[in-house]
Design a protein around this motif. Structure first.
Motif, PDB file in Angstrom:
ATOM      1  N   TRP A 150      49.699 -39.942  18.023  1.00  0.00           N
ATOM      2  CA  TRP A 150      48.648 -38.515  18.427  1.00  0.00           C
ATOM      3  C   TRP A 150      47.513 -38.904  18.940  1.00  0.00           C
ATOM      4  CZ3 TRP A 150      44.572 -36.223  15.774  1.00  0.00           C
ATOM      5  CH2 TRP A 150      44.333 -34.894  16.240  1.00  0.00           C
ATOM      6  N   TYR A 165      51.832 -28.148  12.073  1.00  0.00           N
ATOM      7  CA  TYR A 165      52.824 -29.151  12.171  1.00  0.00           C
ATOM      8  C   TYR A 165      52.253 -30.394  12.562  1.00  0.00           C
ATOM      9  CZ  TYR A 165      53.089 -26.958  16.874  1.00  0.00           C
ATOM     10  OH  TYR A 165      52.955 -26.270  18.322  1.00  0.00           O
ATOM     11  N   THR A 166      51.043 -30.484  13.274  1.00  0.00           N
ATOM     12  CA  THR A 166      50.470 -31.803  13.512  1.00  0.00           C
ATOM     13  C   THR A 166      49.637 -32.004  11.920  1.00  0.00           C
ATOM     14  OG1 THR A 166      49.923 -31.039  15.853  1.00  0.00           O
ATOM     15  CG2 THR A 166      48.817 -32.920  15.207  1.00  0.00           C
ATOM     16  N   CYS A 220      56.955 -32.090  18.423  1.00  0.00           N
ATOM     17  CA  CYS A 220      56.329 -31.532  19.352  1.00  0.00           C
ATOM     18  C   CYS A 220      56.921 -30.401  19.863  1.00  0.00           C
ATOM     19  CB  CYS A 220      56.186 -32.565  20.748  1.00  0.00           C
ATOM     20  SG  CYS A 220      55.210 -31.876  21.905  1.00  0.00           S
ATOM     21  N   CYS A 248      53.918 -36.435  18.011  1.00  0.00           N
ATOM     22  CA  CYS A 248      53.140 -35.164  17.770  1.00  0.00           C
ATOM     23  C   CYS A 248      52.686 -34.171  18.935  1.00  0.00           C
ATOM     24  CB  CYS A 248      51.853 -35.744  17.014  1.00  0.00           C
ATOM     25  SG  CYS A 248      52.145 -36.522  15.460  1.00  0.00           S
ATOM     26  N   ALA A 286      52.697 -42.381  13.577  1.00  0.00           N
ATOM     27  CA  ALA A 286      52.512 -41.173  14.442  1.00  0.00           C
ATOM     28  C   ALA A 286      52.040 -41.573  15.472  1.00  0.00           C
ATOM     29  CB  ALA A 286      51.810 -40.306  13.741  1.00  0.00           C
ATOM     30  N   ALA A 311      52.404 -33.993  10.181  1.00  0.00           N
ATOM     31  CA  ALA A 311      52.879 -35.065  10.596  1.00  0.00           C
ATOM     32  C   ALA A 311      51.993 -36.064  10.146  1.00  0.00           C
ATOM     33  CB  ALA A 311      52.801 -35.112  12.109  1.00  0.00           C
TER      34      ALA A 311
END
Length: 349
Positions: A7, A171-172, A41, A164, A5, A175
């Motif tokens: 982020w 939704y983050t 995103c 992300c 990921a 992830a």
């Protein structure tokens, strides 16, 4: 198989740009593997770059999002909202082979496109976590893991990259729950330093001050025994292309590194030692060598690459037409950035 990921709890650090460059360069270096990019995103910037850039990529995104159902991440999320606790196993419908739309991208890159509808869906996703079965929170937070499983059935060897959103929305969280390795892009400024602190608190429960409130996400991952990604790298992104970051920025970069190094000293289990078989770092210098990287800012070349959807390894010097304007890509910029990205990707397993 590994799931990465990208982020940071801050916008403008180049997460989508880095996802685009890393995924395409990784696919070039590993033609025997399938590369899956999941764009979580709502801005869908990495999807736009992969599918051909600001003009062709956006047109392709519009076409996918207007399909019935949308062939985007929001189409899959809609399936899951309707069936929150039993997977419909529909994830394979939402993946596209990128080279069919953008031949500049290696043929082994696959994509689940981002979609602005994610913002609208977020409250419904959050609502599915409670009320529901006793472990509703855990089941919902495995939706993206289910998506990956659906898509990769029959794939022998693959790597997943998830782009992300900066805000720590539901939704983050999905992830983070689906990933096993975390790449943290940052820029050399004070707000990036604060964002890295927030990231450590939100995911790993690192308290800056005694008695500070602990994130509900961290508490729930502990309660439901849900794993979170280990830090794989923190990447100074879009830094100056001179001999290194400017001296004023270098201090901020080092402070961010020191912040994460302190977390390492307190809990090394939150980090992914690499390459495979390497010994854990014993000093700050060894830690920096393993976990800290720098991606330079190529200025014009970076803009042309992302705007036209041409991965950096495919970009050549010369005049490019960008939105009706002729723009010169200099070979000196490419000579710096192409090996810079190549070398970083070589560190990704």
């Amino acid at each position: 198989m590994a799931i990465y990921a990208f982020w940071n709890n801050k916008g403008g650090v180049g997460k989508s740009y880095l996802t685009f460059q890393v995924a395409t360069e990784y696919a070039r270096q590993h033609p025997e593997k399938r590369v899956l990019v999941i764009d979580l995103c709502p801005q869908a910037n990495s999807s736009s770059m992969l599918l051909g850039g600001l003009v062709h990529g956006e047109a392709a995104l519009d076409q996918l999002s207007l399909a019935a159902p949308p062939r985007t991440i929001s189409g899959y999320i809609e399936d899951r909202v309707r069936s929150p606790y039993v997977s419909p196993r529909s994830g394979g419908h939402y993946v596209v082979q990128v080279s069919a739309t953008n031949p500049e991208v290696p043929p082994n890159v696959h994509l689940v496109c981002g979609d602005e509808q994610l913002e609208i869906q977020s409250s419904r996703v959050l609502g599915a976590t409670n009320p529901g079965p006793q472990d509703a929170w855990r089941i919902v937070h495995q939706w993206i893991s289910d998506l990956i499983s659906d898509i990769t059935v029959g794939w022998d060897d693959y790597t997943v990259f998830i782009d992300c959103n900066p805000s720590f929305t539901i939704y983050t969280e999905l992830a983070m729950a689906a990933s096993d390795r975390l790449i943290v892009p940052f820029t050399a400024d004070g707000s990036s330093k604060r964002a890295v602190r927030a990231l450590l608190a939100l995911i790993y429960g690192v308290q800056r001050n005694p008695g500070a409130q602990i994130s509900q996400f961290y508490l729930n991952t502990q309660q439901f025994r849900l794993t979170t990604p280990r830090i794989y790298a923190y990447v100074g992104n879009r830094l100056t292309q001179n001999l290194g970051p400017a001296s004023a920025f270098r201090a901020v970069v080092n402070e961010i590194g020191d912040e994460i190094f302190r977390v390492w000293l307190a809990n090394p289990n939150q980090f992914e030692i690499h390459p495979n078989g390497a010994l854990p770092p014993r000093t700050r210098t060894e830690f920096k060598r393993m976990f800290q990287y720098q991606i330079n800012d190529a200025n014009t070349s970076s803009v042309v690459s992302s705007t036209l959807g041409i991965p950096m390894h495919r970009l050549v010097a010369g005049i490019k037409n960008v939105m009706g304007r002729n723009v010169m890509v200099n070979q000196t910029q490419l000579n710096s950035l192409q090996p810079n990205i190549r070398d970083f990707v070589q560190e990704i397993e």
